[in-house]
Design a protein around this motif. Structure first.
Motif, PDB file in Angstrom:
ATOM      1  N   GLN A  15       1.238 -11.815  -7.187  1.00  0.00           N
ATOM      2  CA  GLN A  15       1.647 -10.431  -7.149  1.00  0.00           C
ATOM      3  C   GLN A  15       1.677  -9.925  -8.582  1.00  0.00           C
ATOM      4  O   GLN A  15       2.121 -10.640  -9.477  1.00  0.00           O
ATOM      5  CB  GLN A  15       3.031 -10.343  -6.527  1.00  0.00           C
ATOM      6  N   PRO A  16       1.192  -8.728  -8.805  1.00  0.00           N
ATOM      7  CA  PRO A  16       1.225  -8.225 -10.175  1.00  0.00           C
ATOM      8  C   PRO A  16       2.668  -8.103 -10.652  1.00  0.00           C
ATOM      9  O   PRO A  16       3.540  -7.691  -9.915  1.00  0.00           O
ATOM     10  CB  PRO A  16       0.560  -6.852 -10.065  1.00  0.00           C
ATOM     11  N   THR A  17       2.887  -8.499 -11.882  1.00  0.00           N
ATOM     12  CA  THR A  17       4.229  -8.371 -12.426  1.00  0.00           C
ATOM     13  C   THR A  17       4.446  -6.927 -12.829  1.00  0.00           C
ATOM     14  O   THR A  17       3.562  -6.272 -13.373  1.00  0.00           O
ATOM     15  CB  THR A  17       4.411  -9.280 -13.654  1.00  0.00           C
ATOM     16  N   THR A  18       5.600  -6.447 -12.529  1.00  0.00           N
ATOM     17  CA  THR A  18       5.940  -5.078 -12.899  1.00  0.00           C
ATOM     18  C   THR A  18       7.169  -5.125 -13.770  1.00  0.00           C
ATOM     19  O   THR A  18       8.012  -5.994 -13.633  1.00  0.00           O
ATOM     20  CB  THR A  18       6.241  -4.222 -11.652  1.00  0.00           C
ATOM     21  N   ASP A  19       7.260  -4.203 -14.668  1.00  0.00           N
ATOM     22  CA  ASP A  19       8.444  -4.111 -15.510  1.00  0.00           C
ATOM     23  C   ASP A  19       9.514  -3.378 -14.721  1.00  0.00           C
ATOM     24  O   ASP A  19       9.399  -2.186 -14.461  1.00  0.00           O
ATOM     25  CB  ASP A  19       8.133  -3.369 -16.813  1.00  0.00           C
ATOM     26  N   ILE A  20      10.522  -4.122 -14.330  1.00  0.00           N
ATOM     27  CA  ILE A  20      11.610  -3.541 -13.561  1.00  0.00           C
ATOM     28  C   ILE A  20      12.723  -3.198 -14.535  1.00  0.00           C
ATOM     29  O   ILE A  20      13.161  -4.045 -15.304  1.00  0.00           O
ATOM     30  CB  ILE A  20      12.104  -4.528 -12.483  1.00  0.00           C
ATOM     31  N   PRO A  21      13.182  -1.950 -14.515  1.00  0.00           N
ATOM     32  CA  PRO A  21      14.244  -1.586 -15.452  1.00  0.00           C
ATOM     33  C   PRO A  21      15.520  -2.362 -15.159  1.00  0.00           C
ATOM     34  O   PRO A  21      15.782  -2.756 -14.030  1.00  0.00           O
ATOM     35  CB  PRO A  21      14.430  -0.088 -15.211  1.00  0.00           C
ATOM     36  N   ASP A  22      16.312  -2.578 -16.195  1.00  0.00           N
ATOM     37  CA  ASP A  22      17.568  -3.320 -16.054  1.00  0.00           C
ATOM     38  C   ASP A  22      18.573  -2.592 -15.172  1.00  0.00           C
ATOM     39  O   ASP A  22      19.522  -3.187 -14.697  1.00  0.00           O
ATOM     40  CB  ASP A  22      18.207  -3.545 -17.425  1.00  0.00           C
ATOM     41  N   ALA A  64      -3.037 -16.015   5.771  1.00  0.00           N
ATOM     42  CA  ALA A  64      -3.249 -15.747   7.195  1.00  0.00           C
ATOM     43  C   ALA A  64      -4.382 -14.762   7.423  1.00  0.00           C
ATOM     44  O   ALA A  64      -4.745 -14.505   8.570  1.00  0.00           O
ATOM     45  CB  ALA A  64      -1.970 -15.223   7.827  1.00  0.00           C
ATOM     46  N   GLY A  65      -4.940 -14.193   6.354  1.00  0.00           N
ATOM     47  CA  GLY A  65      -6.110 -13.343   6.497  1.00  0.00           C
ATOM     48  C   GLY A  65      -5.935 -11.891   6.113  1.00  0.00           C
ATOM     49  O   GLY A  65      -6.886 -11.116   6.222  1.00  0.00           O
ATOM     50  N   LEU A  66      -4.768 -11.484   5.665  1.00  0.00           N
ATOM     51  CA  LEU A  66      -4.585 -10.101   5.247  1.00  0.00           C
ATOM     52  C   LEU A  66      -5.108  -9.922   3.827  1.00  0.00           C
ATOM     53  O   LEU A  66      -5.044 -10.846   3.015  1.00  0.00           O
ATOM     54  CB  LEU A  66      -3.113  -9.713   5.283  1.00  0.00           C
ATOM     55  N   ASP A  67      -5.622  -8.727   3.543  1.00  0.00           N
ATOM     56  CA  ASP A  67      -6.065  -8.465   2.180  1.00  0.00           C
ATOM     57  C   ASP A  67      -4.836  -8.297   1.282  1.00  0.00           C
ATOM     58  O   ASP A  67      -3.719  -8.120   1.754  1.00  0.00           O
ATOM     59  CB  ASP A  67      -6.964  -7.224   2.123  1.00  0.00           C
ATOM     60  N   HIS A  68      -5.055  -8.370  -0.015  1.00  0.00           N
ATOM     61  CA  HIS A  68      -3.954  -8.394  -0.984  1.00  0.00           C
ATOM     62  C   HIS A  68      -3.055  -7.166  -0.880  1.00  0.00           C
ATOM     63  O   HIS A  68      -1.822  -7.288  -0.855  1.00  0.00           O
ATOM     64  CB  HIS A  68      -4.505  -8.532  -2.409  1.00  0.00           C
ATOM     65  N   ALA A  69      -3.635  -5.974  -0.815  1.00  0.00           N
ATOM     66  CA  ALA A  69      -2.834  -4.748  -0.769  1.00  0.00           C
ATOM     67  C   ALA A  69      -1.986  -4.695   0.493  1.00  0.00           C
ATOM     68  O   ALA A  69      -0.803  -4.337   0.452  1.00  0.00           O
ATOM     69  CB  ALA A  69      -3.738  -3.523  -0.853  1.00  0.00           C
ATOM     70  N   ARG A  70      -2.573  -5.067   1.616  1.00  0.00           N
ATOM     71  CA  ARG A  70      -1.835  -5.048   2.888  1.00  0.00           C
ATOM     72  C   ARG A  70      -0.728  -6.106   2.867  1.00  0.00           C
ATOM     73  O   ARG A  70       0.391  -5.849   3.293  1.00  0.00           O
ATOM     74  CB  ARG A  70      -2.798  -5.298   4.047  1.00  0.00           C
ATOM     75  N   ALA A  71      -1.025  -7.301   2.376  1.00  0.00           N
ATOM     76  CA  ALA A  71      -0.031  -8.372   2.324  1.00  0.00           C
ATOM     77  C   ALA A  71       1.147  -7.975   1.440  1.00  0.00           C
ATOM     78  O   ALA A  71       2.309  -8.214   1.790  1.00  0.00           O
ATOM     79  CB  ALA A  71      -0.668  -9.659   1.810  1.00  0.00           C
ATOM     80  N   THR A  72       0.872  -7.355   0.310  1.00  0.00           N
ATOM     81  CA  THR A  72       1.929  -6.899  -0.584  1.00  0.00           C
ATOM     82  C   THR A  72       2.775  -5.819   0.084  1.00  0.00           C
ATOM     83  O   THR A  72       4.011  -5.841   0.013  1.00  0.00           O
ATOM     84  CB  THR A  72       1.338  -6.373  -1.901  1.00  0.00           C
ATOM     85  N   SER A  73       2.121  -4.883   0.752  1.00  0.00           N
ATOM     86  CA  SER A  73       2.823  -3.808   1.441  1.00  0.00           C
ATOM     87  C   SER A  73       3.713  -4.349   2.552  1.00  0.00           C
ATOM     88  O   SER A  73       4.872  -3.947   2.689  1.00  0.00           O
ATOM     89  CB  SER A  73       1.794  -2.825   2.008  1.00  0.00           C
ATOM     90  N   PRO A 159      -0.964   2.523   6.850  1.00  0.00           N
ATOM     91  CA  PRO A 159      -2.058   2.123   5.947  1.00  0.00           C
ATOM     92  C   PRO A 159      -1.527   1.551   4.644  1.00  0.00           C
ATOM     93  O   PRO A 159      -0.487   1.979   4.137  1.00  0.00           O
ATOM     94  CB  PRO A 159      -2.814   3.440   5.700  1.00  0.00           C
ATOM     95  N   ALA A 160      -2.230   0.553   4.135  1.00  0.00           N
ATOM     96  CA  ALA A 160      -1.859  -0.070   2.871  1.00  0.00           C
ATOM     97  C   ALA A 160      -2.089   0.926   1.744  1.00  0.00           C
ATOM     98  O   ALA A 160      -3.024   1.720   1.786  1.00  0.00           O
ATOM     99  CB  ALA A 160      -2.685  -1.328   2.634  1.00  0.00           C
TER     100      ALA A 160
END
Length: 166
Positions: A15-22, A64-73, A159-160
């Motif tokens: 998963q892409p790392t995101t900068d999460i504010p404190d 399981a076969g989902l694309d990256h965007a859908r799996a993340t969503s 939709p993703a």
């Protein structure tokens, strides 16, 4: 037939790392302001743990076969809705759970009597917490399960999100 090496395996999805504010706690799609009693370090630890769970679920869904965007969503929706469901379940249980706490106090007073005076303070408090949790925990678990199912359905049916260019 030779065994497959780690070099032959496809790279693990991350998963892409995101900068999460404190100042915010992120659990899937749920965003909460940092409570006054948590330090920024503790908030980051919570965020890191939930990001780890999100990543693990997204990787499982990709396997399981989902694309990256859908799996993340889907993983974000499942975790966020499960958290909301657990909180709702625990809140709905609170009118009933106080009886468990009351029973815990009474039984704690009886059990703590031989250890008086400290036993009359500590044992009822512990017994009360256990009595409350015995009733509230199943409701929270049921709420989390329902929330996770709703999140999975929501993530799979909607939709993703599309990646924004540059």
């Amino acid at each position: 037939m030779t065994p497959a090496s780690a070099e032959d395996a496809p790279p693990a999805a991350t998963q892409p790392t995101t900068d999460i504010p404190d100042s915010a706690i992120h659990i899937g799609t749920l965003r909460l302001d940092q409570p006054f009693f948590l330090t920024p370090d503790q908030t980051q630890q919570i965020n890191a743990a939930t990001m780890g769970a999100e990543t693990a679920l997204a990787q499982s869904l990709e396997a399981a076969g989902l694309d990256h965007a859908r799996a993340t969503s889907v993983s974000k929706a499942v975790l966020g809705d499960a958290t909301i469901g657990a909180a709702a379940g625990a809140a709905l249980a609170s009118p009933i759970a106080w009886t468990g706490a009351l029973i815990g106090v009474v039984s704690g007073l009886i059990a703590g009597l031989p250890f008086a005076p400290i036993g009359l303070v500590v044992v009822p408090v512990i017994s009360s917490a256990i009595g409350y949790a015995v009733i509230a925990a199943p409701f929270a678990a049921l709420g989390a399960g329902i929330g996770a199912a709703v999140g999975a359905a929501d993530g799979l049916l909607n939709p993703a999100p599309t990646a924004q260019p540059g």
